[in-house]
Design an enzyme around this catalytic site. Structure first.
Site, mmCIF file in Angstrom:
data_model
loop_
_atom_site.group_PDB
_atom_site.id
_atom_site.type_symbol
_atom_site.label_atom_id
_atom_site.label_comp_id
_atom_site.label_asym_id
_atom_site.label_seq_id
_atom_site.Cartn_x
_atom_site.Cartn_y
_atom_site.Cartn_z
ATOM 1 N N SER A 135 18.680 17.251 -9.536
ATOM 2 C CA SER A 135 19.512 17.535 -10.710
ATOM 3 C C SER A 135 18.681 18.315 -11.709
ATOM 4 O O SER A 135 17.448 18.256 -11.693
ATOM 5 C CB SER A 135 19.988 16.218 -11.342
ATOM 6 O OG SER A 135 20.575 16.457 -12.608
ATOM 7 N N TYR A 148 19.259 6.860 -14.458
ATOM 8 C CA TYR A 148 19.603 7.995 -13.603
ATOM 9 C C TYR A 148 18.526 9.078 -13.651
ATOM 10 O O TYR A 148 18.076 9.567 -12.604
ATOM 11 C CB TYR A 148 20.944 8.581 -14.031
ATOM 12 C CG TYR A 148 21.368 9.775 -13.211
ATOM 13 C CD1 TYR A 148 21.724 9.628 -11.875
ATOM 14 C CD2 TYR A 148 21.405 11.054 -13.764
ATOM 15 C CE1 TYR A 148 22.114 10.722 -11.117
ATOM 16 C CE2 TYR A 148 21.785 12.149 -13.017
ATOM 17 C CZ TYR A 148 22.141 11.984 -11.694
ATOM 18 O OH TYR A 148 22.515 13.073 -10.949
#
Length: 234
Positions: A135, A148
């Protein structure tokens, strides 16, 4: 522009049943690659060799890796991942383990299982690749993102360490770091109005194809992509 052929390539993909993983499988098949696809839910994938896979379970990973090795796998795309967004004070041990086991341990287990095979390929003069889909938050964070983004920071560290180690046996390693993508990630529904400007999964799959299509003498270390509506971040 004609799509770069990947005929003759054998690619293992984790988290292959939906979202980015499914788009990667479809892009690989369109380019003629043989695909060994792994996911918890294996329904609905056509054209690929589909096998159940829980990346957090060593026995499941071993079985999947065995299938991939017998198929002659030359590339691994680590895509399996889960999300979790909450303030630090609300993060539970169970949620920590769910996220870190999937996003970090899963990448480690699947990659580890295939390294001996990749070493063998190198000894025979053949190359191998690993692409880790992480990401754009693998080097930043935000409120409610502690768990996360910690998992994505760890994924970046694993990717970079593997790149150092893999150079000794001809392994090319790439991190693909997408920004906001319109998927079902986090329980959302694709196509919702507030997500219309996000990247479709096919755009991320195209970035993976770019890395896989590089000539053998070139290594794509990192690909970062964002929708133009997302704020600029570095």
């Amino acid at each position: 522009m004609a799509e770069e052929t990947l005929v003759g390539r054998v690619v293992a993909v984790t988290g292959a049943s939906r979202g980015i993983g499914r788009a990667v499988v479809e892009a690989l098949l369109a380019r003629g690659a043989r695909v060994v696809a792994g996911a918890r839910n294996v329904e609905g994938l056509e054209g690929a060799e589909v096998h159940p896979l829980d990346v957090t379970d060593e026995a499941s990973v071993s079985a999947f890796a065995g299938v991939a090795v017998r198929a002659g796998v030359d590339t691994l795309v680590n895509n399996a991942g889960v999300g979790s967004f909450a303030p630090v004070e609300e993060i539970t041990v169970a949620e920590y383990r769910r996220v870190m086991d999937t996003n970090v341990l899963g990448t480690l287990l699947v990659t580890r299982a295939l390294i001996p095979h990749f070493r063998g390929r190198h000894a025979r003069g053949e190359g191998s690749q690993v692409v880790n889909v992480t990401s754009d938050v693998s080097d930043r964070t935000f409120p409610n993102g502690a768990l996360y983004t910690a998992s994505k920071h760890a994924g970046r560290a694993v990717t970079r360490a593997l790149a150092f180690e893999g150079q000794a046996y001809g392994l090319r390693v790439t991190e693909v770091r997408p920004g906001r993508v319109d998927t079902t990630f986090g329980g959302r529904v694709r196509g919702e109005a507030d997500r219309a400007a996000r990247l479709p999964p096919a755009d991320v799959a195209a970035a993976v194809m770019y890395a896989l299509s590089a000539p053998p003498h070139a290594r794509i270390d990192e690909v970062v992509l964002h929708p133009v509506t997302q704020e600029v971040v570095f």
